[in-house]
Motif scaffolding. Structure first.
Motif, PDB file in Angstrom:
ATOM      1  N   PHE A  14     -14.788   8.768   3.495  1.00 24.37           N
ATOM      2  CA  PHE A  14     -14.504   7.382   3.133  1.00 24.37           C
ATOM      3  C   PHE A  14     -13.012   7.117   2.909  1.00 24.37           C
ATOM      4  O   PHE A  14     -12.496   6.088   3.350  1.00 24.37           O
ATOM      5  CB  PHE A  14     -15.301   6.995   1.882  1.00 24.37           C
ATOM      6  CG  PHE A  14     -16.766   6.794   2.161  1.00 24.37           C
ATOM      7  CD1 PHE A  14     -17.239   5.563   2.571  1.00 24.37           C
ATOM      8  CD2 PHE A  14     -17.660   7.835   2.030  1.00 24.37           C
ATOM      9  CE1 PHE A  14     -18.584   5.363   2.836  1.00 24.37           C
ATOM     10  CE2 PHE A  14     -19.013   7.652   2.297  1.00 24.37           C
ATOM     11  CZ  PHE A  14     -19.475   6.416   2.699  1.00 24.37           C
ATOM     12  N   LEU A  15     -12.319   8.014   2.200  1.00 24.96           N
ATOM     13  CA  LEU A  15     -10.905   7.757   1.925  1.00 24.96           C
ATOM     14  C   LEU A  15     -10.049   7.699   3.193  1.00 24.96           C
ATOM     15  O   LEU A  15      -9.201   6.797   3.323  1.00 24.96           O
ATOM     16  CB  LEU A  15     -10.361   8.810   0.958  1.00 24.96           C
ATOM     17  CG  LEU A  15     -10.795   8.665  -0.510  1.00 24.96           C
ATOM     18  CD1 LEU A  15     -10.145   9.731  -1.367  1.00 24.96           C
ATOM     19  CD2 LEU A  15     -10.443   7.284  -1.045  1.00 24.96           C
ATOM     20  N   PRO A  16     -10.211   8.620   4.165  1.00 23.37           N
ATOM     21  CA  PRO A  16      -9.428   8.478   5.401  1.00 23.37           C
ATOM     22  C   PRO A  16      -9.719   7.174   6.146  1.00 23.37           C
ATOM     23  O   PRO A  16      -8.796   6.531   6.661  1.00 23.37           O
ATOM     24  CB  PRO A  16      -9.849   9.705   6.226  1.00 23.37           C
ATOM     25  CG  PRO A  16     -10.307  10.711   5.223  1.00 23.37           C
ATOM     26  CD  PRO A  16     -10.942   9.903   4.142  1.00 23.37           C
ATOM     27  N   PRO A  30      -4.826   5.444  -0.071  1.00 26.53           N
ATOM     28  CA  PRO A  30      -5.848   6.060  -0.912  1.00 26.53           C
ATOM     29  C   PRO A  30      -5.852   7.580  -0.857  1.00 26.53           C
ATOM     30  O   PRO A  30      -6.243   8.237  -1.826  1.00 26.53           O
ATOM     31  CB  PRO A  30      -7.155   5.490  -0.353  1.00 26.53           C
ATOM     32  CG  PRO A  30      -6.769   4.273   0.406  1.00 26.53           C
ATOM     33  CD  PRO A  30      -5.394   4.536   0.920  1.00 26.53           C
ATOM     34  N   ILE A  31      -5.408   8.155   0.265  1.00 30.17           N
ATOM     35  CA  ILE A  31      -5.433   9.614   0.386  1.00 30.17           C
ATOM     36  C   ILE A  31      -4.465  10.251  -0.611  1.00 30.17           C
ATOM     37  O   ILE A  31      -4.749  11.304  -1.191  1.00 30.17           O
ATOM     38  CB  ILE A  31      -5.084  10.025   1.834  1.00 30.17           C
ATOM     39  CG1 ILE A  31      -6.160   9.480   2.790  1.00 30.17           C
ATOM     40  CG2 ILE A  31      -4.986  11.540   1.954  1.00 30.17           C
ATOM     41  CD1 ILE A  31      -5.910   9.798   4.236  1.00 30.17           C
ATOM     42  N   GLN A  32      -3.309   9.607  -0.834  1.00 29.40           N
ATOM     43  CA  GLN A  32      -2.359  10.133  -1.808  1.00 29.40           C
ATOM     44  C   GLN A  32      -2.871  10.012  -3.235  1.00 29.40           C
ATOM     45  O   GLN A  32      -2.402  10.712  -4.128  1.00 29.40           O
ATOM     46  CB  GLN A  32      -1.026   9.392  -1.679  1.00 29.40           C
ATOM     47  CG  GLN A  32      -0.315   9.606  -0.347  1.00 29.40           C
ATOM     48  CD  GLN A  32       0.992   8.862  -0.267  1.00 29.40           C
ATOM     49  OE1 GLN A  32       1.386   8.170  -1.207  1.00 29.40           O
ATOM     50  NE2 GLN A  32       1.698   9.004   0.854  1.00 29.40           N
ATOM     51  N   MET A  33      -3.847   9.148  -3.440  1.00 31.49           N
ATOM     52  CA  MET A  33      -4.375   8.915  -4.785  1.00 31.49           C
ATOM     53  C   MET A  33      -5.704   9.633  -5.018  1.00 31.49           C
ATOM     54  O   MET A  33      -6.402   9.355  -5.990  1.00 31.49           O
ATOM     55  CB  MET A  33      -4.571   7.410  -5.007  1.00 31.49           C
ATOM     56  CG  MET A  33      -3.317   6.591  -4.833  1.00 31.49           C
ATOM     57  SD  MET A  33      -3.661   4.807  -4.860  1.00 31.49           S
ATOM     58  CE  MET A  33      -4.281   4.616  -6.523  1.00 31.49           C
ATOM     59  N   ARG A  34      -6.060  10.571  -4.143  1.00 35.51           N
ATOM     60  CA  ARG A  34      -7.386  11.187  -4.218  1.00 35.51           C
ATOM     61  C   ARG A  34      -7.615  11.923  -5.531  1.00 35.51           C
ATOM     62  O   ARG A  34      -8.671  11.786  -6.163  1.00 35.51           O
ATOM     63  CB  ARG A  34      -7.599  12.145  -3.039  1.00 35.51           C
ATOM     64  CG  ARG A  34      -6.551  13.225  -2.898  1.00 35.51           C
ATOM     65  CD  ARG A  34      -6.715  13.978  -1.583  1.00 35.51           C
ATOM     66  NE  ARG A  34      -7.883  14.808  -1.573  1.00 35.51           N
ATOM     67  CZ  ARG A  34      -7.879  16.099  -1.948  1.00 35.51           C
ATOM     68  NH1 ARG A  34      -6.754  16.667  -2.380  1.00 35.51           N
ATOM     69  NH2 ARG A  34      -8.971  16.814  -1.882  1.00 35.51           N
ATOM     70  N   LEU A  35      -6.625  12.682  -5.991  1.00 30.10           N
ATOM     71  CA  LEU A  35      -6.798  13.418  -7.241  1.00 30.10           C
ATOM     72  C   LEU A  35      -6.874  12.465  -8.434  1.00 30.10           C
ATOM     73  O   LEU A  35      -7.628  12.714  -9.389  1.00 30.10           O
ATOM     74  CB  LEU A  35      -5.665  14.428  -7.430  1.00 30.10           C
ATOM     75  CG  LEU A  35      -5.615  15.571  -6.407  1.00 30.10           C
ATOM     76  CD1 LEU A  35      -4.444  16.495  -6.702  1.00 30.10           C
ATOM     77  CD2 LEU A  35      -6.918  16.352  -6.415  1.00 30.10           C
TER      78      LEU A  35
END
Length: 521
Positions: A436-438, A471-476
């Motif tokens: 979903f995030l990618p 969003p990928i940079q914010m995954r953690l």
């Protein structure tokens, strides 16, 4: 009571509907039909939970109503995605007819799936077998449905199943035995590197994968015993720190095994003491130091499995890989569920509750703890062996501390000690991370470039939004926020075991009774 049950059912349907709607908004097309089938079955089952369903007709009615709610969400999301979101993100929009077809098919599929699942819940004694049969049908037919819907999710689903196998193993250590392990990725690495060393031309050893996978699991189990031995007196935070250290040491060791020479220890010691190092008897890497692991570059290539009628598994041909990892997960789930109810499983539970009382009752703490570490590491070894063969290469940077934390998050999110909960937690976290995030990043990028950035006159603000909205940079950050919210709202997890849920909600008298019932099982 009926109104409360109906409200609960509607709430569950809306939650599943929101999940399905997000899927449709991100992927569009026939993803609504596939999501309607997958989520519709879950909606039908949830609609009958906690209700008396004496005959299949009543279950079908409940499931159909829940599936209809889900289908409406899918229909609305399909219209928004095809008529509004696509043009706004720079993609060619769909016609009204085509968009309606996507939405109506998703609505019908969700309604039918909910009805079928609900109907099965009214089969009385055969209810569980019928539900498991439907689940098996979904898992077996998923690759073909994925291909027909052109969603191309199967590659990410294979990754989800790898993490599911890892989460099931960690659930033995953390969920059953109550031993906090923060270095679980180390056993994953040991299984993968064992496969790489024994089935790769890197060292000239190319054994069959079907033999190597069992050796990898056995080596990981031995490593689990080695880790568990010095941690036997430790509890809580101290145990977590030791396992964290072990998890950090293993990738470093594999990274540095690039110049290996092994000498016989007695002759080496005597030669060093008398100043004659030539007396040392060399056992390995005598003429030239041996590069065992390839350092940061890793081991590449790694042998792949093969079957008589299938041939050698190839990259890009996901069907045999999917069924192989699915077989490993299903077999592991069966074995772990049997372990849970065995004498050993009850001993793990006793140790988790109170080590002193368990010891007083005659439970061998040393043996039981070591078996917990060994069994948990075994399933991680299976996952590592599959992973190494699947990508045909392994690198030490893959097995970092973040992997251990994410697997632990899956166990906590789903519910400690609950196999369905662990699998659900793995599905949610891994699908959000890998699927979903990618896709969300691509949709947001299209929206920014098409509809937002051209309308912003400030160059600094435009550059900031172009770089920051990812969003990928914010995954953690998203994972951490999810855990914080879960610990506040539902600390027992999404699908907790009956005992865990009773322990965390022990105020009510009826919950106290359920706690006694859970512990008597």
């Amino acid at each position: 009571m009926k109104k409360q049950a109906r409200k609960q059912t509607t709430k569950s349907g809306n939650i599943l509907g929101i999940l399905a709607a997000i899927t449709v908004l991100l992927f569009g097309g026939w993803s609504g039909a596939l999501a309607g089938w997958l989520v519709g079955v879950g909606a039908g089952v949830m609609a009958c939970q906690g209700k008396r369903v004496p005959v299949p007709k009543i279950g079908a009615r409940l499931g159909t109503r829940e599936g209809l709610v889900l289908g409406v969400w899918i229909l609305v999301a399909s219209l928004i995605e095809g008529l509004i979101l696509r043009p706004a993100s720079g993609r060619p929009g769909l016609g009204v007819i085509q968009t309606l077809i996507f939405g109506i098919v998703g609505l019908v599929v969700a309604t039918v799936a909910g009805g079928i699942a609900g109907w099965l819940q009214g089969l009385g004694k055969n209810r569980q077998k019928a539900t498991l049969g439907l689940l098996a049908l979904i898992l077996i037919t998923f690759p073909f449905l994925d291909q027909a819907a052109q969603t191309n999710w199967i590659e990410q689903v294979i990754t989800i199943l790898i993490f599911a196998l890892l989460a099931l193993g960690l659930n033995i250590v953390v969920g059953y035995a109550g031993l906090l392990d923060l270095g679980y990725a180390a056993f994953f690495a040991i299984g993968a590197y064992t496969t790489g060393l024994l089935s790769s031309p890197f060292l000239g050893v190319e054994w069959n994968f079907w033999i190597v996978i069992w050796i990898a699991a056995a080596v990981a189990a031995v490593a689990g015993v080695i880790l568990g031995s010095p941690t036997l007196p430790l509890r809580g935070d101290y145990l977590a720190i030791v396992t964290l250290g072990f998890g950090e040491i293993v990738p470093i060791v594999f990274r540095n095994l690039t110049s290996v020479q092994i000498y016989e220890p007695i002759s080496k010691t005597i030669g060093g003491l008398i100043g004659r190092p030539e007396m040392a008897i060399c056992l390995l890497g005598c003429e030239k130091a041996l590069n065992l692991t390839g350092g940061e570059a890793g081991i590449n290539p790694i042998g792949r499995p093969s079957l008589p009628f299938v041939g050698t598994f190839q990259a890009g041909q996901f069907l045999p890989w999917y069924y192989l990892i699915l077989s490993l997960v299903v077999g592991s789930t069966f074995m772990i569920s049997r372990l849970r109810g065995s004498r050993l499983g009850r001993a793990w539970t006793a140790i988790r509750e109170d080590e002193l009382a368990a010891s007083a009752m005659g439970i061998n703490l040393v043996r039981t703890k070591l078996l917990a570490f060994a069994m948990g590491a075994t399933f991680s070894g299976f996952a590592g062996a599959f992973y190494g063969a699947y990508i045909s290469a392994i690198f030490p940077s893959v097995f970092g501390f973040d992997v251990s934390v994410i697997i632990l998050c899956m166990v906590i999110l789903g519910g400690l000690g609950s196999i369905p909960g662990v699998l659900l937690g793995c599905l949610l976290i891994t699908s959000a991370d890998r699927l979903f995030l990618p896709q969300l990043a691509q949709v947001l990028k299209g929206l920014l470039n098409t509809s937002v950035l051209p309308n912003i006159g400030n160059p600094a603000l435009r550059d900031f939004l172009a770089v920051s909205v990812d969003p990928i940079q914010m995954r953690l950050f998203l994972f951490g926020l999810t855990l914080v919210i879960m610990m506040i709202i539902r600390p027992e997890g999404l699908v907790p075991s009956a005992e865990r849920q009773a322990e965390l909600h022990s105020d009510a008298e009826e919950i106290n009774e359920s706690l006694a019932d859970a512990r008597s099982q």
